[in-house]
Design an enzyme around this catalytic site. Structure first.
Site, PDB file in Angstrom:
ATOM      1  N   ASP A   8     -90.113  -2.194  -6.441  1.00  0.00           N
ATOM      2  CA  ASP A   8     -89.298  -3.323  -5.982  1.00  0.00           C
ATOM      3  C   ASP A   8     -88.462  -3.914  -7.114  1.00  0.00           C
ATOM      4  O   ASP A   8     -88.813  -3.810  -8.283  1.00  0.00           O
ATOM      5  CB  ASP A   8     -90.212  -4.447  -5.454  1.00  0.00           C
ATOM      6  CG  ASP A   8     -90.810  -4.113  -4.096  1.00  0.00           C
ATOM      7  OD1 ASP A   8     -90.698  -2.955  -3.658  1.00  0.00           O
ATOM      8  OD2 ASP A   8     -91.387  -5.029  -3.486  1.00  0.00           O
ATOM      9  N   HIS A  10     -93.215  -2.388  -9.526  1.00  0.00           N
ATOM     10  CA  HIS A  10     -91.909  -3.016  -9.784  1.00  0.00           C
ATOM     11  C   HIS A  10     -91.163  -2.264 -10.887  1.00  0.00           C
ATOM     12  O   HIS A  10     -91.775  -1.825 -11.854  1.00  0.00           O
ATOM     13  CB  HIS A  10     -92.094  -4.479 -10.193  1.00  0.00           C
ATOM     14  CG  HIS A  10     -92.652  -5.336  -9.097  1.00  0.00           C
ATOM     15  ND1 HIS A  10     -93.988  -5.359  -8.794  1.00  0.00           N
ATOM     16  CD2 HIS A  10     -92.038  -6.172  -8.227  1.00  0.00           C
ATOM     17  CE1 HIS A  10     -94.182  -6.183  -7.769  1.00  0.00           C
ATOM     18  NE2 HIS A  10     -93.015  -6.701  -7.410  1.00  0.00           N
TER      19      HIS A  10
END
Ligand code: ZN
Length: 340
Positions: A143, A298
């Site tokens: 992400d 992430h």
């Protein structure tokens, strides 16, 4: 005539020596000028490259600060993104995971905060391992990118010939254009994670969510030539900061033929302080619990621990029996925290 001949010979030798010395001096002077010049050029190129990387990293971090304030204040310690500092208390509501056994390992306090985290760091704890038959599918998802970390992550994935899924935001700066393209060109799945990643904007209303979604879809299409069909809500679908009804937002996605994905395994790298070992343990110890593991990681600018942990995470997963790492596709069974 013999003395004249000797004299001529000695003059010739003398002249040769003079020429040799002259060349030596000229050569030495030239070398003493050229070598430092070459070193200066090499150093200047290196400086320019490092400065460019530094500028990009700084710009990346600035991007996140503009959206989150400081990462430590804003992001949850359990791997779940949260919205605003004042709202960090109990933002992570209980995931509703489809797979049996998933909820047994999670306990929640009355305010919704986790008592026993779903991230099990005890490698010997096999009590909650799901009885899984057949192939286990692991989906690595990243992400918040693209950022200066994305290239490194793509390099690692390429080295291990692994395809993943990137839930990206909208970054029109030309420095990121090649990263969006690289994600698509190298066979990874391009997912969406909102254009602005500003909770107070995208969750203001259903209309503002639609506007943000439309902006990102068009931006990604213009940048990569593809239409993304997958979405991850910032903070997950179970976030409690949205002023809009999350089910209405899901309906917006459905209307566009877009499927949203939450996660059932969190790397715990949402905060900047997660170590390589923590991220590795969070992923590798929890993946065996599920037949379909959607792993939250992430690739934002400050996630160097994630980059460092990734090779060993991939090696550990690949060493598991009958387990494959695959990108999200239309055939992927979604993990969704809210039921629709
Ligand atoms: Zn995010």
């Amino acid at each position: 005539m013999a003395p004249d001949k000797d004299d001529k010979k000695s003059k010739k030798v003398y002249s040769k020596k003079i020429t040799y010395l002259r060349r030596l001096i000229v050569g030495s002077v030239a070398a003493s000028c050229l070598i430092p010049l070459c070193i200066c050029i090499i150093l200047a190129i290196r400086y320019d490259r490092l400065r460019s990387e530094y500028e990009q990293s700084r710009a990346d971090l600035e991007w996140y600060r503009n959206r989150f304030g400081t990462e430590r204040e804003i992001l949850g310690s359990d791997g779940t993104e949260v919205a605003e500092t004042e709202q960090t208390k109990q933002i992570d509501s209980q995931p509703q995971i489809d797979e049996p056994g998933a909820e047994e390992n999670i306990q929640y306090d009355i305010d919704g905060s986790e008592v026993a985290t779903d991230v099990d760091e005890d490698a010997d704890d096999t009590a909650n391992v799901e009885n899984i038959e057949g192939t286990r599918y692991v989906y690595l998802t990243f992400d918040d990118g693209p950022s200066s970390s994305t290239d490194d992550i793509l390099d690692v994935l390429k080295e291990y010939d692994v395809k993943a899924t990137f839930f990206v935001c909208g970054k029109p700066d030309s420095r990121y254009t090649d990263l969006y393209k690289r994600i698509v060109d190298e066979g990874h799945t391009l997912g969406m994670h909102s254009y602005s990643h500003k909770y107070n904007v995208i969750y203001e209303s259903t209309e503002s969510f639609k506007d943000d979604l439309d902006k990102l879809r068009r931006f990604l299409n213009e940048t990569t030539g593809t239409w993304s069909k997958y979405y991850r809500f910032p903070g997950g679908s179970s976030n409690t900061v949205s002023k809009a009804d999350m089910k209405e937002l899901v309906q917006c996605l459905n209307d566009e033929g877009i499927t949203f994905f939450d996660w059932n395994v969190a790397g715990g790298d949402a905060t900047g302080g997660a170590t390589k070992a923590t991220i590795y343990n969070n992923v590798v110890n929890n993946v065996p619990r599920f037949k379909h593991s959607i792993v939250l990681l992430h690739d934002s600018a400050d996630k160097m621990s994630t980059v460092e942990a990734l090779p060993e995470i991939i090696e550990a997963i690949q060493a598991m029996d009958d387990t494959v790492i695959v990108p999200i596709t239309d055939d992927t069974l979604p993990v969704q925290h809210i039921k629709y």
